[in-house]
Write an enzyme that holds these catalytic residues in place. Sequence first.
Site, PDB file in Angstrom:
ATOM      1  N   HIS A 115      65.607  57.008   2.445  1.00  0.00           N
ATOM      2  CA  HIS A 115      64.191  57.072   2.795  1.00  0.00           C
ATOM      3  C   HIS A 115      63.459  55.904   2.146  1.00  0.00           C
ATOM      4  O   HIS A 115      64.004  55.217   1.278  1.00  0.00           O
ATOM      5  CB  HIS A 115      63.568  58.391   2.302  1.00  0.00           C
ATOM      6  CG  HIS A 115      63.433  58.462   0.826  1.00  0.00           C
ATOM      7  ND1 HIS A 115      64.525  58.613  -0.021  1.00  0.00           N
ATOM      8  CD2 HIS A 115      62.349  58.365   0.001  1.00  0.00           C
ATOM      9  CE1 HIS A 115      64.124  58.624  -1.277  1.00  0.00           C
ATOM     10  NE2 HIS A 115      62.809  58.470  -1.291  1.00  0.00           N
ATOM     11  N   ASP A 136      59.687  55.114   0.139  1.00  0.00           N
ATOM     12  CA  ASP A 136      58.601  55.842  -0.521  1.00  0.00           C
ATOM     13  C   ASP A 136      57.291  55.582   0.215  1.00  0.00           C
ATOM     14  O   ASP A 136      57.085  54.512   0.792  1.00  0.00           O
ATOM     15  CB  ASP A 136      58.493  55.414  -1.985  1.00  0.00           C
ATOM     16  CG  ASP A 136      59.689  55.884  -2.802  1.00  0.00           C
ATOM     17  OD1 ASP A 136      60.322  56.878  -2.399  1.00  0.00           O
ATOM     18  OD2 ASP A 136      59.987  55.259  -3.837  1.00  0.00           O
ATOM     19  N   HIS A 161      66.167  53.420   0.285  1.00  0.00           N
ATOM     20  CA  HIS A 161      67.068  53.697  -0.828  1.00  0.00           C
ATOM     21  C   HIS A 161      67.578  55.128  -0.773  1.00  0.00           C
ATOM     22  O   HIS A 161      67.038  55.967  -0.064  1.00  0.00           O
ATOM     23  CB  HIS A 161      66.371  53.424  -2.167  1.00  0.00           C
ATOM     24  CG  HIS A 161      65.114  54.207  -2.382  1.00  0.00           C
ATOM     25  ND1 HIS A 161      63.925  53.918  -1.742  1.00  0.00           N
ATOM     26  CD2 HIS A 161      64.840  55.292  -3.154  1.00  0.00           C
ATOM     27  CE1 HIS A 161      62.985  54.764  -2.113  1.00  0.00           C
ATOM     28  NE2 HIS A 161      63.519  55.620  -2.964  1.00  0.00           N
ATOM     29  N   ARG A 168      73.188  62.643 -14.093  1.00  0.00           N
ATOM     30  CA  ARG A 168      72.338  61.455 -14.069  1.00  0.00           C
ATOM     31  C   ARG A 168      70.883  61.895 -14.092  1.00  0.00           C
ATOM     32  O   ARG A 168      70.475  62.753 -13.305  1.00  0.00           O
ATOM     33  CB  ARG A 168      72.614  60.609 -12.826  1.00  0.00           C
ATOM     34  CG  ARG A 168      71.697  59.390 -12.690  1.00  0.00           C
ATOM     35  CD  ARG A 168      72.130  58.492 -11.530  1.00  0.00           C
ATOM     36  NE  ARG A 168      71.173  57.427 -11.320  1.00  0.00           N
ATOM     37  CZ  ARG A 168      70.194  57.439 -10.407  1.00  0.00           C
ATOM     38  NH1 ARG A 168      70.075  58.474  -9.592  1.00  0.00           N
ATOM     39  NH2 ARG A 168      69.358  56.434 -10.292  1.00  0.00           N
TER      40      ARG A 168
END
Length: 345
Positions: free
Chosen positions: A227, A229, A284, A294
């Site tokens: 997607h 931002d 990204h 993570r």
Amino acid sequence: MTTLSKTNRNDTLTDQHIIPLDFNSINKVPDSHLWSQLDEPVDNIQTHDLKDSPIPVIDLGSPNAKSFIANACEKWGIFQVINHGVPFELVKKVESESQKLFALPTHEKCKVLRSVEKASGYGTIPVSTYFDKCMWQEGFTIWGSCVDDAKILWPHEYQIFCDTMDAYQEQMKLLTHKLLLIILETLDVTEEEFNWVLSTNDSYGLFHLNSYPPCPNPSQALGLAPHTDSLLFTILGQNGISGLEVFVEGLGWSRVQPVEGAFVVNVGDLLHIFSNAKFPPAMHRAIVNQSKQRISIAYFHGPPVETMVAPSSNFEKPCFKSMMVKEYLSLKASHLYEALSMVRA
């Protein structure tokens, strides 16, 4: 004011889109999280874990920082910054407090669950509501003060968490202002447009703590679906574990390797519109691994939702229509990948 919860969500949002898995209680990827079953057009390209990453790392203290950032915004839509002024100790403290939060039992975290009318709290990352398949991820959104939620999670020990997050928000505001000044200078905008972009009253300034737990079969799951931002730009802190990937034209998916003490900065849709498509929004995603959790911390910045967004008057032929920020956010919530093409002039 139109709230984030009303402008940045899908109209079909339900609790099923918000509640993450209890990752400690499962040993395989459930059907609800099997992305290998989908035919995602942007997901067919192999990841390139390049030794020499094309994503530039820029020293904000360099006399050439402005030209480097202008080139990075125009060529990649993403870059990393070092020497940015945010104390390293604070970043590590935010990561530590985030790990403390995500280590709580799922039933405890769900006491501060986000809802369709509540932007802040525990749950999946907001963008997950746009997809049918679920993501291998859990998150905690902070918009303004986190005291109410923190008091529920830690009735007698909430202050450290809140003080840490408040201090981080203040540092993000300073860094945002610093980056905006540089970016606006590269676009040669008018004084009025400077004031619009730099406006702090009622502006978006929220951040999201992300946890990507170890996954029993990483090839079948996605931590974060592809997607762009929606706002002006995003500042992302990684905790030294790779997982962020950006789509680079001609190369495919390229790993954004963590750099000690650096923040990733990526162009969002509104900056793409304001730059008249000069700066591409960074497509990204996040992948997961089998052995390590993570943590990442994303800070999103944009202008007040009641203001108008349009290409800078510096451009003679605008590529996009003028519209209110909240209108674009609603359009993005309904159409995701098609939203930008729908506002083309």
